[in-house]
Each structure stands twice: as structure tokens, then as C-alpha cells.
Design an enzyme around this catalytic site. Structure first.
Site, PDB file in Angstrom:
ATOM      1  N   HIS A 188     -28.187  55.111  46.792  1.00 53.27           N
ATOM      2  CA  HIS A 188     -28.095  55.409  45.355  1.00 53.27           C
ATOM      3  C   HIS A 188     -28.485  54.203  44.533  1.00 53.27           C
ATOM      4  CE1 HIS A 188     -26.791  59.465  45.146  1.00 53.27           C
ATOM      5  NE2 HIS A 188     -25.983  59.248  46.174  1.00 53.27           N
ATOM      6  N   ARG A 295     -47.182  66.571  45.449  1.00 54.79           N
ATOM      7  CA  ARG A 295     -47.928  66.853  46.693  1.00 54.79           C
ATOM      8  C   ARG A 295     -46.943  66.802  47.868  1.00 54.79           C
ATOM      9  NH1 ARG A 295     -52.286  63.870  43.786  1.00 54.79           N
ATOM     10  NH2 ARG A 295     -54.217  65.040  44.027  1.00 54.79           N
ATOM     11  N   ARG A 331     -46.056  71.660  44.934  1.00 53.51           N
ATOM     12  CA  ARG A 331     -47.115  72.373  45.651  1.00 53.51           C
ATOM     13  C   ARG A 331     -46.727  72.499  47.113  1.00 53.51           C
ATOM     14  NH1 ARG A 331     -52.966  69.780  45.980  1.00 53.51           N
ATOM     15  NH2 ARG A 331     -52.007  68.344  47.451  1.00 53.51           N
ATOM     16  N   GLU A 429     -58.985  75.845  42.991  1.00 46.12           N
ATOM     17  CA  GLU A 429     -59.751  74.709  43.493  1.00 46.12           C
ATOM     18  C   GLU A 429     -60.873  75.138  44.434  1.00 46.12           C
ATOM     19  OE1 GLU A 429     -57.142  71.989  45.605  1.00 46.12           O
ATOM     20  OE2 GLU A 429     -55.960  73.608  46.437  1.00 46.12           O
ATOM     21  N   ASN A 452     -60.531  68.085  42.119  1.00 51.49           N
ATOM     22  CA  ASN A 452     -61.040  67.273  43.241  1.00 51.49           C
ATOM     23  C   ASN A 452     -61.717  68.179  44.267  1.00 51.49           C
ATOM     24  OD1 ASN A 452     -59.569  65.372  41.855  1.00 51.49           O
ATOM     25  ND2 ASN A 452     -57.837  65.433  43.264  1.00 51.49           N
ATOM     26  N   ARG A 463     -65.749  65.096  49.507  1.00 50.78           N
ATOM     27  CA  ARG A 463     -65.060  64.135  48.626  1.00 50.78           C
ATOM     28  C   ARG A 463     -64.732  62.831  49.345  1.00 50.78           C
ATOM     29  NH1 ARG A 463     -59.287  67.184  47.337  1.00 50.78           N
ATOM     30  NH2 ARG A 463     -58.391  65.128  47.025  1.00 50.78           N
ATOM     31  N   CYS A 500     -54.801  69.581  37.378  1.00 51.67           N
ATOM     32  CA  CYS A 500     -54.056  68.541  38.081  1.00 51.67           C
ATOM     33  C   CYS A 500     -54.948  67.662  38.957  1.00 51.67           C
ATOM     34  CB  CYS A 500     -52.912  69.130  38.902  1.00 51.67           C
ATOM     35  SG  CYS A 500     -53.478  70.192  40.231  1.00 51.67           S
TER      36      CYS A 500
END
Ligand code: PEP
Ligand code: MG
Length: 549
Positions: A188, A295, A331, A429, A452, A463, A500
Site C-alpha cells: 500500500h 492493455r 481491453r 482497427e 496503430n 507496424r 485510442c
């Protein structure tokens, strides 16, 4: 100059005097209690004061680091009232006729050892919390309960370990950084430090003596190092980096708290992309309106086994709670292509970017998908969580996902496990998803355009392949037209749409995205305030007019 390597809890650079903080050694003596009832009464009084002190700490933490992170002090209050803990202290006082201090110390040690022996990382870390509450009670019983003050002059605080209650008492204005020899990244204390946005290191093996105390230090949170007594060259390099960061902070201060609204009144949401809960502090520090892309595959990539439902639940819950009601879009896993996980045992593919990845894995291996969905639905109770599915190419896929979601919800209900209502959206995408976005929009609550992959699949440019850079135009007309088409189709169906992918942070396109009517841009936390600046200075109507001429 000495350099010590630790684990970074929060990035940033701090330069200043080092102060070694040592807890007061509290020697608890076992004494014979003439009247055990009096000792039990002393224990009850100490508990009342302890609970009140924790209430004050909770309020302070709420103001500084938000309700979710302050919750640890409520947990400490509950621990102080825990039946087994209390029974153990009272029994020990009665059966052994010992003083309250001793009974608390012995019970605290026993409980901490019990937590330490547990298999689960999270439970093991609770040992520190038991020690913390026992220490507090003993201080009160000793009449030595003034709270620790670490705020004399701005300094880098170095300690063996810091309990959450000590961390929150740190006056942020006076502390440049903290570095601990022990402590884990999930404690914590580490979580609080991240939320407070203080450069901090844990697990740093440095001596807590005159070799360090009072010396000049530099903490580099980006690579987890502390330099003690730095040489002139290191000092000057770090001072320059520090000045650069100060500049960024100034920009941050002027724009923080402002709405993302153009001069002619058009609003847009600015959310953050993250890959890990460690990024949450940066999200808050940069004033993101929510998380537009978490992600989740990094959770899988960082491990050597499938993350369990419980492991995932805890992380999604923490993200959701920390964002305190703001939207958190998680996601579902997007492994495959450039993100390979050995333990998935995937066959080698000729063309991984066009192979088994993302939703294709989830739909062929529903057991993996269901574990993640269960964790997400369970975490949805704690705030505003939304789910987003990657790499969609057809309406049929969305319907198959929905059928699995229904199964997961039914099994949770059957088991009496609660879940909230949450938005479900898809990533746009692939060119296929763009072309049928009118149909897809009828099936989901929102779209998020992943530029992307959309660029990779539309322009047929890998890419990952930097050799193709000269052929790659991120502003290619095909991509811009596709974005426009998706926005129009989303709005026709009455759903919202965001971007995004990296293009969302491209400052040359911000006005264009506003003109298209994009509802949300989700970008890396550091891009939020520079984008806000552009939005505040834009007149969308004028921009559109200018384009016509
Ligand atoms: C995208 O493809 O634009 C995206 C946001 O997802 P990722 O970069 O993780 O593939
Ligand atoms: Mg993608």
C-alpha cells in the site's frame, strides 16, 4: 559517489539532502498485571484512540490521494476491531496476567507470521498492516502516540520500510522522494506513493547510517537508482533533466482541472492509455478524465502462467477504485502478433499479424476468455468499468462474444456473485470493421479506433518493420477517411466513438478530430495536457470554414 539500485515505484527525479528515517525502537516488556481487567480496559481505550487516529489519517489521505487509496486506513480500523485479534489480546491478558502492551505485541507478531506464511502475495503483504496497527496500539499504550512527523525540511527520505500510516503523514511539500530498503511494489505504501506522484524506490540495498544520512542524493525514478554524494558531472546532467521536468509540471499546473472545451464550446473527453496499474499515478497526475485503453495483455505477458481470476480481479478492481467513478475501459487480452506469450503454446505462424491474435484466441479458447470476463464483471461493482474487445472483423464475432458474456453473467448470478452494468465496446482497427461500422454500431455501446493496427492493415505496412518507414504516412488520406466514416456511423446509431491508437495524440490532427466530431481521445498520460492546450485554443467552426476556402 555511490550508486544503489532499487525498484522504481514512481518515476521523476529528486535532488536534495538525504535524511535517514529510523523508527523509534520500542522495547515491549512482559510485565505481570496485578489486575488483568484494568489492562483490558487500557487496551479498549487505546483501541478507541487508535480508531480515531486512523479516522483522521483516512480524511487526510482522502484529500490527498483519493478515497480508494485512503481505504487502507479503513481496513486498519477494521483490523483493530477484528474479532480474532481482539480475542487473542484479551485472552492473553486474562490467561497469562500480562500487560496490554505485551499482549498486543505478541498477538501482532503471531498474526503477522500467519500472514507471512500464506501462499498468496496479497495476503503476505497484509503482515505489514498487522504490524502497523499493533505498533500504533503500543505507542498509544506507552503514552507516546504523537504521529510521526517527517516534514522538517525538504529531503529525500530513506528508511528501512515505511508503513502506509507513515507514508500518508509525509507532508508532500517537504518530501522530495522516498527510498526504502524493503517494501514491495504492490504494498500500500508503494501504491500511495504512486498516487501522490512522489519519485520513490523500494528494495534498495543502501546503508541507513552516516554514509548516507545528511549527504546530497539524487533519486532517478526512471531507472530505479539513487546516487549518494554525486560527482559534479552526474549532478549537472540530473539538474538539467530535473529542470525539464519542472517545465512540464508548470504546464500541468495551469491546465489541471480545466474542461476540454474549444473556444466555440465543443467538448471532447481526454482519457489515458495504460498497460499496468503502476501507470495509474501518471493518469491522475495528468488529470485524465478516465482510462480509455487498459492493455490487459501486459498482465499476461508479465507472468509465466495464465493470470488467475483472482489476480486479475484485484488489478481491475484497483484500477476501477482508483479512478473513483471515472470510466475505465479495459481491453480484453490482445496477445499474438508482436505480443507472444510462451505459455499459450501457440503454433508458429507464417504471418502472425494476420494470424491468431486477440479476440481470435479468446473465441477459440473460451476458458481463457471466461476467466478474464468473470474478473472484469466482478470488478465492475467498484466503479465505472467498461470492456472493449480488440481485432473485430464481423458482426458474428460480436454476437459470439455476447453469448459468452451471457454465460459468464449467468454463472456469476448462480453463484450469488455480484456484478454491475457495464458498457461494452469494440476496437475498430481492421478495414473490415470500418466498412461494416454501421452494422457493428447496432451491437455495441461504443467504438474505439485503434489507428496503430488500422494503419498497418489498411496500408499493408507491418507496424514492426522500421525499414518501411519511408512508405508510411500516418496522415494517409485513407486512414483519415476511415476515421470520419466510423465517427459518422457511430453517431448515426447513437453511440460514442474515440481514438485510442497513437494517432489520437498527434497534435497536428487534433483540430481535424474535433471537426470530425470524435468524442474521446485516449493517449499516453503525458500527452493529455498538451492536447488540452490545443483544444482550449481551437475554434472548430473557424477551422472548418478555413478548410473550405
Ligand atoms: C491500436 O491498434 O491502435 C491499438 C490501440 O492497440 P495496440 O497498439 O495495443 O495494438
Ligand atoms: Mg491494436
Amino acid at each position: 559517489m555511490q550508486i544503489y539500485q532499487g525498484k522504481s515505484v514512481f518515476s521523476g527525479i529528486a535532488i536534495g539532502k538525504i535524511r535517514v528515517y529510523k523508527k523509534k525502537e520500542r522495547l515491549v516488556k512482559r510485565m505481570k498485571a496485578e489486575n488483568p481487567d484494568v489492562e483490558i480496559e487500557r487496551f479498549e481505550d487505546a483501541k478507541k484512540r487508535g480508531i480515531a487516529q486512523l479516522g483522521v489519517l483516512y480524511e487526510k489521505a482522502c484529500r490527498e490521494v483519493g478515497e480508494a487509496n485512503a481505504a487502507i486506513f479503513e481496513v486498519h480500523q477494521m483490523m483493530m476491531e477484528d474479532g480474532s485479534y481482539n480475542d487473542s489480546v484479551r485472552n492473553m491478558i486474562k490467561s497469562q496476567s500480562v500487560n496490554a502492551e505485551y499482549a498486543v505485541a505478541a498477538t501482532g507478531d503471531n498474526f503477522a507470521r500467519m500472514f507471512e506464511a500464506m501462499d498468496d502475495d496479497y495476503m503476505r503483504e497484509r503482515a505489514a498492516d498487522v504490524n502497523d496497527i499493533s505498533e500504533r496500539l503500543i505507542s498509544i499504550l506507552n503514552g507516546d502516540d504523537t504521529d510521526v512527523s517527517l516534514n522538517e525540511e525538504p529531503a529525500i527520505i530513506v528508511a528501512d520500510d515505511l508503513a502506509p500510516s507513515e507514508t500518508v503523514q509525509i507532508n508532500k511539500d517537504k518530501v522530495l522522494s522516498f527510498v526504502t530498503v524493503h517494501g514491495s511494489l504492490n504494498s500500500h505504501t508503494a501504491i500511495l506513493a504512486r498516487t501522490m506522484a512522489i519519485p520513490a524506490l523500494v528494495g534498495t540495498p543502501l546503508p541507513l547510517d552516516e554514509h548516507v544520512d545528511g549527504k546530497l542524493g539524487i533519486v532517478d525514478g526512471s531507472d530505479g537508482k539513487i546516487y549518494v554524494d554525486p560527482d559534479d558531472e552526474t549532478l549537472s546532467v540530473m539538474q538539467k533533466r530535473c529542470a525539464g521536468e519542472e517545465e512540464k509540471k508548470k504546464l500541468l499546473l495551469t491546465l489541471k482541472g480545466k474542461d476540454n472545451v474549444t473556444l466555440d464550446g465543443q467538448k471532447i473527453l481526454l482519457y489515458a492509455n495504460i498497460g499496468n496499474i503502476k501507470d495509474l499515478a501518471a493518469v491522475i497526475q495528468n488529470d485524465a478524465g478516465g482510462i480509455g485503453l487498459f492493455r490487459s495483455e501486459f498482465l499476461y505477458l508479465e507472468q509465466d502462467h495464465y493470470p488467475t481470476e483472482e489476480e486479475q480481479f484485484r488489478i481491475y478492481k484497483q484500477a476501477t477504485e482508483t479512478m473513483a467513478g471515472k470510466r475505465v475501459i479495459i481491453r480484453t487480452l490482445d496477445v499474438g502478433a508482436d505480443k507472444q506469450c510462451d505459455y499459450f503454446g501457440m503454433e508458429k505462424e507464417e504471418n502472425p499479424a494476420l494470424g491468431f491474435r486477440a479476440i481470435r484466441i479468446c473465441l477459440t479458447r473460451p476458458e481463457i476468455f471466461k476467466t478474464q470476463l468473470r474478473a472484469l464483471f466482478r470488478a465492475s461493482v467498484y466503479g465505472n468499468l467498461a470492456i472493449m474487445y480488440p481485432m473485430i472483423i464481423s458482426v458474428d464475432e460480436v454476437r459470439r462474444i455476447k453469448a459468452i458474456v451471457e454465460e459468464v453473467k449467468a454463472s456469476l448470478s448462480e453463484q450469488g456473485i455480484g456484478y454491475g452494468t457495464l458498457e461494452q465496446g469494440i476496437m475498430i482497427e481492421t478495414p473490415a470493421a470500418v466498412m461494416i461500422s454501421d452494422e457493428l454500431a447496432k451491437e455495441v455501446d461504443f467504438f474505439s479506433i485503434g489507428t496503430n493496427d488500422l494503419s498497418q492493415y489498411t496500408l499493408a505496412i507491418d507496424r514492426q518493420n522500421t525499414k518501411l518507414d519511408s512508405f508510411f504516412d500516418p496522415h494517409h488520406l485513407a486512414i483519415l477517411r476511415m476515421i470520419r466514416m466510423v465517427v459518422e456511423n457511430a453517431h448515426k446509431a447513437g453511440i460514442w466513438v474515440g481514438i485510442c491508437g497513437e494517432l489520437g495524440a498527434d497534435q497536428e490532427l487534433t483540430k481535424e478530430f474535433l471537426a470530425m466530431g470524435v468524442d474521446e481521445l485516449s493517449v499516453s498520460p503525458g500527452s493529455i495536457l498538451p492536447l488540452r492546450k490545443i483544444i482550449l485554443e481551437t475554434n472548430v467552426a473557424e477551422y472548418k470554414e478555413g478548410k473550405k476556402q
